[in-house]
Design a protein around this motif. Sequence first.
Motif, PDB file in Angstrom:
ATOM      1  N   GLY A 126      31.262  30.722 -35.794  1.00  0.00           N
ATOM      2  CA  GLY A 126      30.358  29.660 -35.379  1.00  0.00           C
ATOM      3  C   GLY A 126      30.492  28.371 -36.153  1.00  0.00           C
ATOM      4  N   THR A 129      32.372  25.202 -34.222  1.00  0.00           N
ATOM      5  CA  THR A 129      31.885  24.693 -32.936  1.00  0.00           C
ATOM      6  C   THR A 129      31.908  23.159 -32.922  1.00  0.00           C
ATOM      7  OG1 THR A 129      29.631  24.867 -33.799  1.00  0.00           O
ATOM      8  CG2 THR A 129      30.447  26.713 -32.484  1.00  0.00           C
ATOM      9  N   SER A 130      31.228  22.601 -31.945  1.00  0.00           N
ATOM     10  CA  SER A 130      31.069  21.154 -31.802  1.00  0.00           C
ATOM     11  C   SER A 130      32.383  20.489 -31.412  1.00  0.00           C
ATOM     12  CB  SER A 130      30.502  20.551 -33.091  1.00  0.00           C
ATOM     13  OG  SER A 130      30.210  19.180 -32.920  1.00  0.00           O
ATOM     14  N   VAL A 133      36.022  22.252 -30.645  1.00  0.00           N
ATOM     15  CA  VAL A 133      36.260  22.911 -29.366  1.00  0.00           C
ATOM     16  C   VAL A 133      36.749  21.897 -28.343  1.00  0.00           C
ATOM     17  CG1 VAL A 133      35.211  24.232 -27.496  1.00  0.00           C
ATOM     18  CG2 VAL A 133      34.539  24.686 -29.862  1.00  0.00           C
ATOM     19  N   ILE A 146      34.757  30.896 -29.569  1.00  0.00           N
ATOM     20  CA  ILE A 146      33.833  31.139 -30.675  1.00  0.00           C
ATOM     21  C   ILE A 146      33.259  32.546 -30.568  1.00  0.00           C
ATOM     22  CG2 ILE A 146      31.784  30.331 -31.874  1.00  0.00           C
ATOM     23  CD1 ILE A 146      34.148  28.388 -31.924  1.00  0.00           C
ATOM     24  N   LYS A 148      30.470  34.871 -32.004  1.00  0.00           N
ATOM     25  CA  LYS A 148      29.216  34.807 -32.755  1.00  0.00           C
ATOM     26  C   LYS A 148      28.543  36.172 -32.784  1.00  0.00           C
ATOM     27  CE  LYS A 148      28.081  29.977 -31.643  1.00  0.00           C
ATOM     28  NZ  LYS A 148      27.057  29.077 -31.072  1.00  0.00           N
TER      29      LYS A 148
END
Length: 209
Positions: A126, A129-130, A133, A146, A148
């Motif tokens: 995690g 991310t943001s 990606v 991802i 998680k």
Amino acid sequence: MPADFPPWDRVYTFFRRWRDHALVKEFHDRLRSRIRDREGRDAEPTAGVIDSQSVKADAVVGSDSRGFDGGKLINGRKRHVVVDTLGLLLGVMVTAADTGDRTAAQMLLEQVVDAHHRLALVWADGGYTSSLVDCCFTALAPVLAIVKRSDGQKGFVVLPKRWIVERLFAHLMRTRRLARDFERCRTNSAEAMILLMTRRLARSRPQPA
């Protein structure tokens, strides 16, 4: 140095010569291809896993290449690695421990994709991310997936695909010079994998009954 080795400075001279002429990387890549071939895999991987590990740095490591990881409370360096699904190293980057995972991952993935054109999928946790990606989707070839943990999971949990890179970190921590970072030069990072792979190739395979 072991008693049956030549003087340490002579050994290091050979190592430095091999490293500067990219022979160490050549040894590493050929061993990885041998293992993948023995396991019935194509020489070039199509999937990988990315993660990072912060380790304390010894006093010989200069302040210009070390930092403080506030999340892990570690003053030292951070290893960013990409491995294939067999846990074999595809790329590594060593930064100060205060370097963000997404910042280093973008540079590392660019290097890995340039060397491994068939790489199409990379699993990550995690922390990646943001924007990373989106960057992988628009600028790089592989898709960043991802992995998680679910909201109800607590404590240590073995997550799909993530355990592959965690196993690599466990192997590296069994090497004295990597359990604590003693390297002045940040490029001396993949040599421990050569030892792991040669042992893996030398391990006798069970004969069929």
